[in-house]
Design an enzyme around this catalytic site. Structure first.
Site, PDB file in Angstrom:
ATOM      1  N   HIS A  85       0.799  -1.238   0.000  1.00 32.30           N
ATOM      2  CA  HIS A  85       0.000   0.000   0.000  1.00 32.30           C
ATOM      3  C   HIS A  85       0.830   1.287   0.000  1.00 32.30           C
ATOM      4  O   HIS A  85       0.789   2.080  -0.934  1.00 32.30           O
ATOM      5  CB  HIS A  85      -0.914   0.035   1.244  1.00 32.30           C
ATOM      6  CG  HIS A  85      -1.777  -1.172   1.416  1.00 32.30           C
ATOM      7  ND1 HIS A  85      -2.903  -1.384   0.652  1.00 32.30           N
ATOM      8  CD2 HIS A  85      -1.696  -2.220   2.267  1.00 32.30           C
ATOM      9  CE1 HIS A  85      -3.475  -2.512   1.034  1.00 32.30           C
ATOM     10  NE2 HIS A  85      -2.761  -3.042   2.016  1.00 32.30           N
ATOM     11  N   ASP A  86       1.519   1.537   1.106  1.00 31.94           N
ATOM     12  CA  ASP A  86       2.104   2.862   1.330  1.00 31.94           C
ATOM     13  C   ASP A  86       3.204   3.278   0.354  1.00 31.94           C
ATOM     14  O   ASP A  86       3.329   4.475   0.058  1.00 31.94           O
ATOM     15  CB  ASP A  86       2.626   2.971   2.775  1.00 31.94           C
ATOM     16  CG  ASP A  86       1.493   2.907   3.790  1.00 31.94           C
ATOM     17  OD1 ASP A  86       0.332   3.157   3.415  1.00 31.94           O
ATOM     18  OD2 ASP A  86       1.768   2.605   4.966  1.00 31.94           O
TER      19      ASP A  86
END
Ligand SMILES: [Ca+2]
Length: 313
Positions: A243-244
Site C-alpha cells: 500500500h504505502d
C-alpha cells in the site's frame, strides 16, 4: 529540479517501512525533512520506535523522527496487529533503535516546518490515520494554504474496504481527521485500495528484493513475506498489496499512476459505513472535485523502481 521537500506521517507497518526506505533512497527526488509517527497499525510507542528502526536500517540516522497523536480525534484507537504482527514490523529481526526520538511533538513539527517555508514548498505524505495532519490544521489553520500537496494512502472506491466491508483502515481509524483533511482545500492525491491492491508482492518480486543481498533487500523481502501470509489467506491473491510505497513512488514517478480528479467525502456518522470514502468517480453529484483519486498503477514499473532504488541503501 530541486528535490521535493516532504514530511512523512506514518504508522509503521511493513508497507510504511518500504515507503520510507524508497524515499530515503531517492534524495534527488525527495528531501525528507522529518518523519512524524501516529498511532494506527500499532500503538504510538511502537510506530515511533519502528520509524527510527527503518531510518537506521537505511543508514539515515540524521532524519528527525517525532511522535504525534496517540489516539484518533474522537474515538478509541483501532489497531491492526492481525496484519502487521505484534511489533508492527514482524518478519525480519531488527534491533532496537539507537537514534533518539525528537522531543518536539509531531504536530508542532508539522506546523513549524510548514510555517517556516515558502508557500507551496512542503508536501505532506500521510501513510496512516490522518490524526496528526488534521490536528495541525485545526491548531494552525494558516498553514493549510501553505501546503503544496498532500499525497496519502487511504480509502477505496471499487475495492470498497479492508477493515470493514466499506472502509479502508487508515480512514476508518480516524474518519473525523480524514474529513478535516479532505475538506481542507489542499491539493490532494489519494492512493486508495483500488491502486494498492494492484501492487502485489508476487514471489518473483519478493525474490528480487531478497536477491539484492543487502540488509535492506533482505529485510524488505522478510517484511513483505510476513505481510503476505495474511493477505493470501484473506484475498487469495498472488501476494501482499504494498500500500504505502505507492505514495512515495508517486513523488518520484507520477507517470506510474492514473486516476480521476473527483469529489471525495468521508462518511463520519453511519454505523454501517463509517470511514467510507465516497468518491464521485462517475461525477454524478456535481460536488466540486477535491482530490486526485488514483485508480490504476503500472505495477511492473513500480516494482522496478522500488528494487532499483532499494539497491542503493
Ligand atoms: Ca501505514
Amino acid at each position: 529540479m530541486a528535490p521535493r521537500k516532504i514530511i512523512i506521517d506514518t504508522d509503521p507497518g511493513q508497507d510504511d517501512a518500504v515507503a520510507i526506505l524508497l524515499a530515503l533512497a531517492s534524495p534527488e527526488d525527495v528531501d525528507v525533512l522529518g518523519i512524524t509517527a501516529v498511532a494506527g497499525n500499532v500503538p504510538l510507542e511502537l510506530t515511533a520506535k519502528n520509524a527510527r528502526i527503518i531510518c537506521e536500517l537505511a543508514g539515515k540516522t540524521d532524519v528527525p523522527v517525532f511522535a504525534g497523536c496517540d489516539r484518533p480525534l474522537g474515538r478509541d484507537l483501532v489497531t491492526a496487529e492481525h496484519v502487521h504482527g505484534k511489533t508492527g514490523l514482524d518478519g525480519p529481526s531488527l534491533s532496537d533503535p539507537q537514534m533518539p526520538l525528537q522531543e518536539q511533538h509531531a504536530v508542532d513539527f508539522i506546523i513549524e516546518t510548514v510555517s517556516a517555508h515558502d508557500t507551496g514548498t512542503i508536501t505532506l505524505c500521510p501513510l496512516g490515520p490522518l490524526t496528526n495532519v488534521a490536528t495541525a490544521f485545526q491548531r494552525a489553520p494558516d498553514i493549510v494554504e501553505k501546503v503544496q500537496q498532500i499525497v496519502l494512502m487511504g480509502g477505496a472506491y471499487f475495492e470498497v474496504g479492508n477493515i470493514t466491508p466499506t472502509a479502508e483502515f487508515n480512514i476508518y481509524v480516524d474518519p473525523e481527521a480524514a474529513d478535516i483533511v479532505f475538506k481542507s482545500g489542499v491539493d490532494i492525491v489519494v492512493m486508495p485500495l483500488d491502486v494498492t491492491h494492484k501492487a502485489l508482492v508476487t514471489k518473483p518480486r519478493n525474490d528480487a528484493f531478497r536477491a539484492l543481498g543487502t540488509p535492506v533487500g533482505v529485510a524488505v523481502a522478510e517484511m513483505t513475506d510476513f505481510f503476505e501470509r495474511f493477505d493470501k489467506e484473506k484475498y487469495g491473491s498472488a501476494g501482499a498489496p504494498l500500500h504505502d510505497p505507492c505514495v512515495t513512488a508517486y513523488l518520484i514517478r507520477p507517470d506510474l499512476f492514473t486516476g480521476r480528479h473527483v469529489n471525495v467525502e468521508v462518511e463520519t456518522s453511519s454505523d454501517l459505513t463509517i470511514g467510507m470514502t465516497v468518491a464521485d468517480w462517475w461525477r454524478v453529484t456535481g460536488r466540486p472535485a477535491n482530490a486526485m483519486f488514483m485508480g490504476d498503477i503500472d505495477a511492473d514499473g513500480f516494482f522496478g523502481l522500488l528494487t532499483e532504488r532499494l539497491a542503493r541503501l
